[in-house]
Design an enzyme around this catalytic site. Structure first.
Site, PDB file in Angstrom:
ATOM      1  N   ASN A 124     -61.975  47.875  39.081  1.00  0.00           N
ATOM      2  CA  ASN A 124     -61.028  48.541  38.205  1.00  0.00           C
ATOM      3  C   ASN A 124     -60.812  47.743  36.918  1.00  0.00           C
ATOM      4  O   ASN A 124     -61.605  46.873  36.587  1.00  0.00           O
ATOM      5  CB  ASN A 124     -59.705  48.846  38.912  1.00  0.00           C
ATOM      6  CG  ASN A 124     -59.166  50.224  38.529  1.00  0.00           C
ATOM      7  OD1 ASN A 124     -59.092  50.576  37.361  1.00  0.00           O
ATOM      8  ND2 ASN A 124     -58.806  51.013  39.529  1.00  0.00           N
ATOM      9  N   HIS A 150     -64.671  46.900  36.189  1.00  0.00           N
ATOM     10  CA  HIS A 150     -65.616  46.749  37.301  1.00  0.00           C
ATOM     11  C   HIS A 150     -66.525  45.526  37.188  1.00  0.00           C
ATOM     12  O   HIS A 150     -67.726  45.595  37.487  1.00  0.00           O
ATOM     13  CB  HIS A 150     -66.458  48.007  37.449  1.00  0.00           C
ATOM     14  CG  HIS A 150     -65.706  49.196  37.963  1.00  0.00           C
ATOM     15  ND1 HIS A 150     -64.514  49.107  38.639  1.00  0.00           N
ATOM     16  CD2 HIS A 150     -65.993  50.527  37.896  1.00  0.00           C
ATOM     17  CE1 HIS A 150     -64.095  50.311  38.978  1.00  0.00           C
ATOM     18  NE2 HIS A 150     -64.967  51.193  38.533  1.00  0.00           N
ATOM     19  N   HIS A 224     -67.995  51.972  45.704  1.00  0.00           N
ATOM     20  CA  HIS A 224     -67.829  53.023  44.698  1.00  0.00           C
ATOM     21  C   HIS A 224     -68.701  54.251  44.972  1.00  0.00           C
ATOM     22  O   HIS A 224     -69.285  54.829  44.046  1.00  0.00           O
ATOM     23  CB  HIS A 224     -68.138  52.458  43.310  1.00  0.00           C
ATOM     24  CG  HIS A 224     -67.437  53.146  42.185  1.00  0.00           C
ATOM     25  ND1 HIS A 224     -67.668  54.467  41.837  1.00  0.00           N
ATOM     26  CD2 HIS A 224     -66.495  52.706  41.312  1.00  0.00           C
ATOM     27  CE1 HIS A 224     -66.921  54.793  40.792  1.00  0.00           C
ATOM     28  NE2 HIS A 224     -66.191  53.743  40.453  1.00  0.00           N
ATOM     29  N   GLU A 360     -61.659  54.571  46.259  1.00  0.00           N
ATOM     30  CA  GLU A 360     -61.947  53.146  46.160  1.00  0.00           C
ATOM     31  C   GLU A 360     -60.748  52.336  46.657  1.00  0.00           C
ATOM     32  O   GLU A 360     -59.742  52.223  45.963  1.00  0.00           O
ATOM     33  CB  GLU A 360     -62.261  52.772  44.716  1.00  0.00           C
ATOM     34  CG  GLU A 360     -63.347  53.623  44.071  1.00  0.00           C
ATOM     35  CD  GLU A 360     -63.253  53.599  42.558  1.00  0.00           C
ATOM     36  OE1 GLU A 360     -63.262  52.503  41.974  1.00  0.00           O
ATOM     37  OE2 GLU A 360     -63.143  54.690  41.957  1.00  0.00           O
TER      38      GLU A 360
END
Length: 395
Positions: A124, A150, A224, A360
């Site tokens: 994130n 990420h 993911h 996620e």
């Protein structure tokens, strides 16, 4: 009398000799039969591998398949730890692939919106690509507008992982390892990472994350995969019925960084405490939906600190149900808002708008800069350990 006395011992000897021969003749056959049976009994989950392709530097990328007796098969490549395919049963027992992906390594290398990948060091967003840890400011790549996303330009989704395998009565495991060097992508500390995918006989995939460091750092790993339980990637996921066990979610600013508020879901389109179709409220007039162009938010999961069922998705047409269990504090639900018809599907066609969704499990976005969020700091002598399980069934 002498003859009688001589006959009895002789007869006894003959009897014992015959019995011994019978015993000796049967035991090897029994042992051989047992050994043969033991050799032919297959483990509950099989794991195989093959070469998948080569990176530009010549290193080989391998593909592993974990498959159970039911027919569930999970295929993973060592580049990015990417799940390239994952079959699940419909209500008739037919297994179909239910995750978005590509059909060649070159496509993953060219343009991959994190399809199926391991995400790290930090899943994130981190605001403005920086954070302060123990008095030192660390600068990260800003690869999502003004923010870090990420893990940066070359996160764990873009590295080659080493692989080992193991098979037990509980299932088959693919054990992926990666050594992330100090200051790689701007993160401090040499980080040793292990991610283990275990497929069980009852159609569950367990994902175990583990990491250690030699210097204080931050860690937030996640998986993911984009799901479409219909098995038909030309269809949207708007008819999927979603449940998220969360009374609160994290509102975001214009760059999708949490504002710091833990807002109640009650009375908003973000209330998934009772299962509802993803498309029911996705077009509602709500500022947060406008900012995310749909759902792209982190939910604050209930019953923090324990392994529990936190989400489920159900596709009425096929009867497929996905349940998610985790010990993590949050879950990012992403409704595939940025899929725009430009990415190729295996077998032809392209992935359209909202044809896949992500669940996620993770710590909250921007935690290093938000003092009231749970800590994501890992220090020497500590071990980062967390687990998420994805379980399929039908109804």
């Amino acid at each position: 009398m002498k003859k009688k006395g001589l006959f009895l011992p002789f007869a006894g000897i003959l009897f014992l000799f015959a019995a011994l021969l019978s015993s000796c003749g049967s035991n090897p056959e029994s042992a051989e039969s047992t050994a043969t049976e033991s050799e032919t009994v297959e483990p509950p989950v099989m794991i195989t591998s093959q070469a998948y392709g080569q990176l530009e530097d010549g290193r080989t990328v391998d593909q592993y398949q974990l498959k159970n007796a039911n027919g569930m098969a999970v295929e993973v490549i060592t580049y990015g730890g990417i799940i390239t395919s994952w079959t699940a049963p419909d209500r008739t027992g037919a297994y179909e692939n239910v995750v978005l992906g590509y059909d060649s390594l070159s496509q993953y290398l060219a343009n991959n919106p994190y399809f199926g990948a391991i995400i790290g060091r930090y899943g994130n967003r981190i605001a403005k690509g920086q954070f302060v840890l123990e008095g030192t400011t660390y600068e990260l790549a800003t690869n999502d507008g003004p923010n870090h996303l990420h893990g940066g330009l070359k996160g764990f989704d873009k590295v080659l992982w080493s692989a080992d395998t193991a098979t037990t009565a509980e299932g088959a495991s693919l054990i992926l390892r990666y050594e992330s060097a100090d200051m790689e992508e701007g993160y401090p500390g040499n980080l040793s990472v292990q991610v283990t995918y275990t497929l069980t006989p009852d159609d569950a995939l367990q994902v175990d994350y583990e990491a250690t460091t030699d210097k204080a750092t931050i860690v937030n790993l996640t998986q993911h995969s984009y799901f479409n339980l219909s098995g038909d990637f030309s269809q949207t996921i708007l008819d999927h019925e979603l449940m998220i066990a969360a009374d609160q979610y994290l509102p975001v600013d214009a760059t999708l960084i949490p504002t710091g508020e833990l807002a109640p879901v009650e009375g908003t389109p973000f209330d998934f405490r009772e299962a509802k179709a993803v498309g029911r409220d996705i077009g509602a007039d709500h500022p947060q939906l406008e900012l995310g162009k749909g759902y792209d938010h982190c939910w604050v999961l209930n019953e923090q600190g324990s392994m529990r069922r936190v989400a489920s998705a159900y596709h009425p047409g096929t009867g497929r149900q996905l349940e998610v269990f985790t010990d993590k504090p949050g879950i990012q639900f992403y409704s595939g808002n940025f899929l725009d018809g430009t990415l190729p599907m295996p077998g032809g066609g392209t992935y359209g708008h909202r044809t896949g969704f992500c669940l996620e499990t993770q710590h909250y976005p921007d935690s290093p800069n938000q003092k009231d969020f749970p800590s994501v700091v890992l220090r020497p002598g500590e071990t980062y350990e967390t687990r998420t399980t994805f379980k399929f069934s039908t109804k």
